[in-house]
Design an enzyme around this catalytic site. Structure first.
Site, PDB file in Angstrom:
ATOM      1  N   CYS A  72       0.828  -1.202   0.000  1.00 13.72           N
ATOM      2  CA  CYS A  72       0.000   0.000   0.000  1.00 13.72           C
ATOM      3  C   CYS A  72       0.863   1.254   0.000  1.00 13.72           C
ATOM      4  CB  CYS A  72      -0.883  -0.019   1.237  1.00 13.72           C
ATOM      5  SG  CYS A  72      -1.963   1.392   1.336  1.00 13.72           S
ATOM      6  N   CYS A  78      -1.077   5.616   7.205  1.00 13.91           N
ATOM      7  CA  CYS A  78      -2.480   5.318   7.513  1.00 13.91           C
ATOM      8  C   CYS A  78      -2.504   4.520   8.811  1.00 13.91           C
ATOM      9  CB  CYS A  78      -3.077   4.514   6.368  1.00 13.91           C
ATOM     10  SG  CYS A  78      -4.548   3.578   6.795  1.00 13.91           S
ATOM     11  N   CYS A  81      -2.866  -0.854   8.718  1.00 17.33           N
ATOM     12  CA  CYS A  81      -2.228  -2.184   8.699  1.00 17.33           C
ATOM     13  C   CYS A  81      -0.805  -2.155   9.245  1.00 17.33           C
ATOM     14  CB  CYS A  81      -2.178  -2.701   7.267  1.00 17.33           C
ATOM     15  SG  CYS A  81      -3.747  -2.728   6.408  1.00 17.33           S
ATOM     16  N   GLN A 283     -19.923  -8.578  12.542  1.00 14.76           N
ATOM     17  CA  GLN A 283     -18.493  -8.881  12.405  1.00 14.76           C
ATOM     18  C   GLN A 283     -18.000  -8.359  11.060  1.00 14.76           C
ATOM     19  OE1 GLN A 283     -16.414 -10.333  14.516  1.00 14.76           O
ATOM     20  NE2 GLN A 283     -17.651 -11.442  15.991  1.00 14.76           N
ATOM     21  N   TYR A 312     -22.502 -11.933  26.243  1.00 17.55           N
ATOM     22  CA  TYR A 312     -22.013 -10.890  25.331  1.00 17.55           C
ATOM     23  C   TYR A 312     -22.464 -11.267  23.915  1.00 17.55           C
ATOM     24  CZ  TYR A 312     -18.802 -10.560  29.313  1.00 17.55           C
ATOM     25  OH  TYR A 312     -18.250 -10.508  30.561  1.00 17.55           O
ATOM     26  N   GLU A 333     -26.957  -9.623  26.684  1.00 17.91           N
ATOM     27  CA  GLU A 333     -26.293  -8.505  25.997  1.00 17.91           C
ATOM     28  C   GLU A 333     -26.696  -7.201  26.683  1.00 17.91           C
ATOM     29  OE1 GLU A 333     -24.115  -7.762  23.374  1.00 17.91           O
ATOM     30  OE2 GLU A 333     -24.656  -5.697  23.829  1.00 17.91           O
ATOM     31  N   ASP A 381     -18.108 -14.174  24.758  1.00 19.16           N
ATOM     32  CA  ASP A 381     -17.415 -13.461  23.675  1.00 19.16           C
ATOM     33  C   ASP A 381     -17.303 -11.991  24.080  1.00 19.16           C
ATOM     34  OD1 ASP A 381     -16.392 -12.511  21.295  1.00 19.16           O
ATOM     35  OD2 ASP A 381     -18.191 -12.886  20.106  1.00 19.16           O
ATOM     36  N   CYS A 408     -10.983 -11.431  21.752  1.00 20.34           N
ATOM     37  CA  CYS A 408     -10.334 -10.560  20.772  1.00 20.34           C
ATOM     38  C   CYS A 408      -9.119  -9.885  21.389  1.00 20.34           C
ATOM     39  CB  CYS A 408     -11.323  -9.525  20.234  1.00 20.34           C
ATOM     40  SG  CYS A 408     -12.049  -8.505  21.515  1.00 20.34           S
TER      41      CYS A 408
HETATM   42  N1  SAH Z   1     -20.975 -12.433  20.190  1.00 18.80           N
HETATM   43  C1  SAH Z   1     -21.311 -11.332  19.335  1.00 18.80           C
HETATM   44  C2  SAH Z   1     -20.797  -9.956  19.803  1.00 18.80           C
HETATM   45  C3  SAH Z   1     -19.459  -9.904  20.464  1.00 18.80           C
HETATM   46  S1  SAH Z   1     -18.874  -8.265  20.733  1.00 18.80           S
HETATM   47  C4  SAH Z   1     -20.867 -11.610  17.918  1.00 18.80           C
HETATM   48  O1  SAH Z   1     -20.054 -12.470  17.673  1.00 18.80           O
HETATM   49  O2  SAH Z   1     -21.374 -10.940  17.020  1.00 18.80           O
HETATM   50  C5  SAH Z   1     -19.089  -8.069  22.472  1.00 18.80           C
HETATM   51  C6  SAH Z   1     -20.489  -7.696  22.888  1.00 18.80           C
HETATM   52  O3  SAH Z   1     -20.536  -7.600  24.312  1.00 18.80           O
HETATM   53  C7  SAH Z   1     -20.985  -6.357  22.377  1.00 18.80           C
HETATM   54  O4  SAH Z   1     -22.211  -6.562  21.723  1.00 18.80           O
HETATM   55  C8  SAH Z   1     -21.168  -5.501  23.651  1.00 18.80           C
HETATM   56  O5  SAH Z   1     -22.260  -4.622  23.568  1.00 18.80           O
HETATM   57  C9  SAH Z   1     -21.421  -6.553  24.680  1.00 18.80           C
HETATM   58  N2  SAH Z   1     -21.104  -6.221  26.091  1.00 18.80           N
HETATM   59  C10 SAH Z   1     -20.117  -5.415  26.560  1.00 18.80           C
HETATM   60  N3  SAH Z   1     -20.068  -5.474  27.908  1.00 18.80           N
HETATM   61  C11 SAH Z   1     -21.042  -6.318  28.311  1.00 18.80           C
HETATM   62  C12 SAH Z   1     -21.471  -6.793  29.590  1.00 18.80           C
HETATM   63  N4  SAH Z   1     -20.886  -6.401  30.715  1.00 18.80           N
HETATM   64  N5  SAH Z   1     -22.487  -7.691  29.627  1.00 18.80           N
HETATM   65  C13 SAH Z   1     -23.096  -8.108  28.482  1.00 18.80           C
HETATM   66  N6  SAH Z   1     -22.724  -7.685  27.246  1.00 18.80           N
HETATM   67  C14 SAH Z   1     -21.710  -6.812  27.152  1.00 18.80           C
END
Ligand code: SAH
Length: 453
Positions: A72, A78, A81, A283, A312, A333, A381, A408
């Site tokens: 790039c 930027c 990356c 995602q 989550y 959530e 997650d 992540c």
């Molecule tokens: N599992 C989903 C999203 C993961 S991202 C997927 O794969 O698409 C993490 C998520 O956790 C976000 O949607 C965020 O709003 C939520 N989150 C953050 N803190 C939280 C908490 N304390 N309890 C519940 N959800 C939470």
């Protein structure tokens, strides 16, 4: 000791997730921008802190065989990356290393199996969502990316990690704004209209959504713009204005005005259908998302009789995957809009063995546990900061058979796995997945089982 502005030679022994080479000068750790493991470099120190220093490469004395020429034109300027100077296979090895190092250093888990990172066959044009600031360039309006850690705009050049249509739409919009004399936002004065361009594309259906964030309530020549975009890109299913008049660096305001077509696009992950609105979380790498979710489902190894928690859960994507093989899935959530979308996604996919609850996982799960609702399998997650200890405490008390952790951030993952393994959950296997080629980010799916007593 090391001194600012002085030059030293060092061998590079590691790399950080920000793409910095790790060297050592007089026993002092030095992070070197642009240097790779295995290299010998002459560096100049530009920052000295208590326990480490930072420097930049003056000359590469011995080059790594993994070094490649960045593809790039704005690499290094930027903010996108960080690892473009590293061969893709070597990136995957580095990512496996990030996960392992954290598990050893923070998690005190030196013996856990970490599989090789699953990479992409074609690690280009993988992003389905791009947000570009629109600002005044030298003589014309420019649409570009912010430079690393600054608000300098980087113009032009085709971005190789986003979907091709994003580049095309940017070019058409850029020409259109200049030709029609439409003003662009100026951070200094808070004046001018067009602030951001957002393009979201559904890879499985081709449907594309365009959102223009504007400062004023109206956009001049909007019909002409709709024609210019839709005649060139028939994939565009909807165009929206988002009103953001605040002097803030938050991209989106609260109000949307639809100026063409629909307000959502439809995408599929596996067999499941998702309706994506401008603000919904989805995602960004749909190809690898499927890889990640399949791994999570495999680790959950459900037989159809289990009660499963998906914590989550966002818009319920993993919940729907799990529900195919579980008796009942509870998704939790904290963001109300995401939860609403999760409910809608369950409905449009006709999945009835899933129930969503709003709130913080660390508050909702202890309350459910008090009421006698327990999980056989727990999937988490969390965002980058990882899980709250109150949640982990309840999970270990609940003694699920299995747990699947989707992470992540390797450092908070390692912290949480340390806790879980101290309280009776055994870390069986770790599978890193590359969701963000050319950047240092790495996702990982982990299987934990209840330890035999
Ligand atoms: N599992 C989903 C999203 C993961 S991202 C997927 O794969 O698409 C993490 C998520 O956790 C976000 O949607 C965020 O709003 C939520 N989150 C953050 N803190 C939280 C908490 N304390 N309890 C519940 N959800 C939470």
């Amino acid at each position: 000791m090391v001194f600012k502005d002085k030059c030293y030679t060092t061998g590079i022994t590691g790399i950080t997730s920000e793409g910095l080479g790790v060297g050592s000068v007089n026993g002092f750790v030095v992070f070197v921008e642009g240097a790779l493991p295995g290299e010998e470099v002459l560096i100049q120190i530009n920052q000295v802190k208590k326990s480490y220093a930072k420097g930049k490469v003056v000359e590469i004395l011995k080059s790594s065989t993994d070094r490649i020429k960045p593809f790039c034109g704005v690499y290094g300027r930027c903010g996108g990356c960080d690892l473009q100077h590293l061969d893709y296979d070597a990136q995957l090895r580095a990512k496996t290393g990030f996960v392992k190092d954290n598990l050893i250093r923070i998690g005190k888990l030196p013996d856990v199996t970490v599989n090789n990172t699953i990479g992409m066959e074609n690690p280009f044009n993988y992003r389905n969502n791009v947000q570009l600031p629109v600002r005044k360039g030298a003589n014309k309006s420019s649409i570009g990316f912010f430079a690393a850690k600054s608000y300098e705009i980087i113009e032009g050049t085709e971005c190789r990690i986003q979907h091709k249509i994003g580049n095309g739409i940017r070019n058409v919009l850029s020409d259109f704004l200049v030709k029609n004399g439409i003003s662009v936002y100026d951070e200094q004065t808070g004046k001018g209209n067009v602030r951001h361009l957002i393009v979201r594309s559904a890879f499985s259906t081709g449907e594309t959504m365009v959102v223009l964030v504007i400062n004023e309530r109206k956009l001049a020549e909007k019909e002409k713009l709709v024609n210019a975009l839709t005649s060139e890109f028939p994939e565009i299913k909807g165009i929206m204005l988002n009103i953001n008049s605040k002097r803030t660096n938050i991209v989106l305001g609260n109000e949307y005005i639809n100026i063409y077509g629909e307000s959502t696009i439809t995408d599929y992950i596996g067999d499941f259908k998702f309706q994506i609105s401008p603000a919904s979380f989805f995602q960004v790498n749909p190809v690898q998302t499927e890889v990640l979710y399949k791994k999570a489902l495999e680790y959950a190894s459900l037989s159809g009789n289990e009660i499963v928690f998906d914590l989550y859960c966002g818009i319920g994507t993993i919940s729907l995957f799990l529900a195919q093989k579980a008796k009942m899935v509870y998704g939790v959530e904290v963001v109300p809009d995401a939860l609403k979308a999760a409910k809608r996604n369950a409905r449009i996919n006709k999945v009835s063995n899933v129930e969503f609850r709003l709130g913080k996982a660390e508050e909702v799960i202890p309350a459910m546990y008090c009421q006698g609702i327990k999980a056989d399998v727990v999937v988490v997650d969390p965002p980058r900061k990882g899980c709250d200890e109150r949640l982990l405490q309840t999970i270990v008390e609940m003694e699920p058979r299995r747990m699947v952790y989707v992470s992540c951030n390797p450092s908070t993952l390692a912290r949480d796995l340390k806790y879980l393994s101290e309280y009776g959950m055994k870390v069986e296997e770790v599978q890193p997945v590359d969701m963000f080629p050319w950047s240092g980010h790495v996702e990982a799916v982990i299987l934990l089982q209840r330890a035999e007593r």
